[in-house]
Design an enzyme around this catalytic site. Structure first.
Site, PDB file in Angstrom:
ATOM      1  N   LYS A 130     -29.892 -20.905 -19.481  1.00 29.63           N
ATOM      2  CA  LYS A 130     -29.466 -20.337 -20.752  1.00 29.63           C
ATOM      3  C   LYS A 130     -29.982 -21.186 -21.912  1.00 29.63           C
ATOM      4  CE  LYS A 130     -25.843 -21.187 -23.100  1.00 29.63           C
ATOM      5  NZ  LYS A 130     -24.497 -21.417 -23.654  1.00 29.63           N
ATOM      6  N   ASP A 148     -25.416 -15.677 -21.951  1.00 24.63           N
ATOM      7  CA  ASP A 148     -24.169 -16.398 -22.153  1.00 24.63           C
ATOM      8  C   ASP A 148     -23.016 -15.469 -21.769  1.00 24.63           C
ATOM      9  OD1 ASP A 148     -23.935 -14.569 -24.196  1.00 24.63           O
ATOM     10  OD2 ASP A 148     -23.693 -16.054 -25.798  1.00 24.63           O
TER      11      ASP A 148
END
Length: 277
Positions: A130, A148
């Site tokens: 991420k 996320d």
């Protein structure tokens, strides 16, 4: 939970891209909500954003980068001083250790420069896919999908994926869109998740993609009641801010931070930041 359907792969791709177009129309000012001026600042800010809000990180990083502007300076930081600066972000001891290790690795292995390859970024302390995709997409212009909490939740609600695993979600969603769309898609979906499609009470009656969402009906359907659930610049009373953002999309980050900074200062600083999410 996502709604299981017999939708064909082609129909799914077409619907997914229609949602992206609608979100682009709704959020032409979508952007990375962490403030940064270079890849090092974005990398550090993204590491700090774990278990806290972007608002809090943005209040802390000016002090942090004022003292430690690059990897070499941060690698030599006094741990006690670093911890004190990071306190408002939570888990400050672990984050301090990660940043010291991260900065040291950058100095020792990359001459203090943030690498521009995901294969290198994910080996750094505190950095996962991420964070790597955030840095690549926003600091290097290399397309990436940032999975996320918000993105994963909406991807499942949209039936773009059935998985809870971020890596699988990234892979499933990547199949639906051209790489050139990945970075902005990430911003738009996260914006929508924070403002409209909330985890517990999605504002379905005020949703711009309701016509293409298989999960429509999970939240408040009444348009008037749903409008009261909207957050940030979409919230009732923020019409002037929304108009500013729409009129000056290139200055969206600056406008957004100015709008958040004053109420946070009035309410007690970074410790109150969570109230504004």
């Amino acid at each position: 939970m996502p709604v299981v359907s017999s939708e064909s792969a082609l129909a799914l791709k077409r619907r997914a891209r229609r949602i992206n177009r609608a979100l682009a129309e709704k959020y032409p000012y979508a952007h990375a909500e962490l403030d940064f001026t270079n890849p090092f600042e974005l990398l550090v800010a993204t590491v700090l954003s774990a278990q806290t809000t972007d608002v809090t990180v943005n209040l802390v990083t000016p002090v942090l980068f004022g003292r430690y502007p690059d990897a070499r300076a941060m690698a030599e930081a006094d741990p006690a001083v670093l911890e004190e600066i990071l306190k408002p972000t939570g888990f400050f001891r672990a984050k301090s250790r990660n940043l010291l290790a991260l900065a040291t690795r950058l100095v020792d292995e990359y001459d203090g420069v943030v690498p521009g390859r995901i294969e290198d970024l994910v080996t750094l302390p505190g950095v996962g896919r991420k964070t790597a995709n955030v840095v690549l997409g926003n600091a290097f212009g290399i397309p990436g999908i940032t999975v996320d909490t918000h993105f994963g939740r909406l991807a499942r609600r949209f039936n773009w994926t059935q998985s809870d695993d971020p890596v699988q979600v990234e892979s499933d969603v990547a199949e639906l869109f051209e790489p050139r769309d990945w970075t902005m898609l990430s911003h738009r979906v996260v914006f929508h998740g924070r403002r409209v499609c909330h985890s517990r009470k999605p504002a379905c009656g005020a949703c711009p993609v309701a016509n293409w969402c298989p999960s429509y009906g999970l939240g408040e359907l009444d348009p008037v009641k749903a409008a009261k659930l909207l957050k940030y610049e979409l919230a009732p009373g923020n019409e002037a801010l929304l108009e500013q953002l729409q009129a000056d999309t290139h200055r969206a980050a600056e406008i957004r931070m100015a709008s958040q900074r004053r109420p946070l200062e009035l309410r007690g600083g970074p410790e109150s930041a969570g109230e504004y999410l």
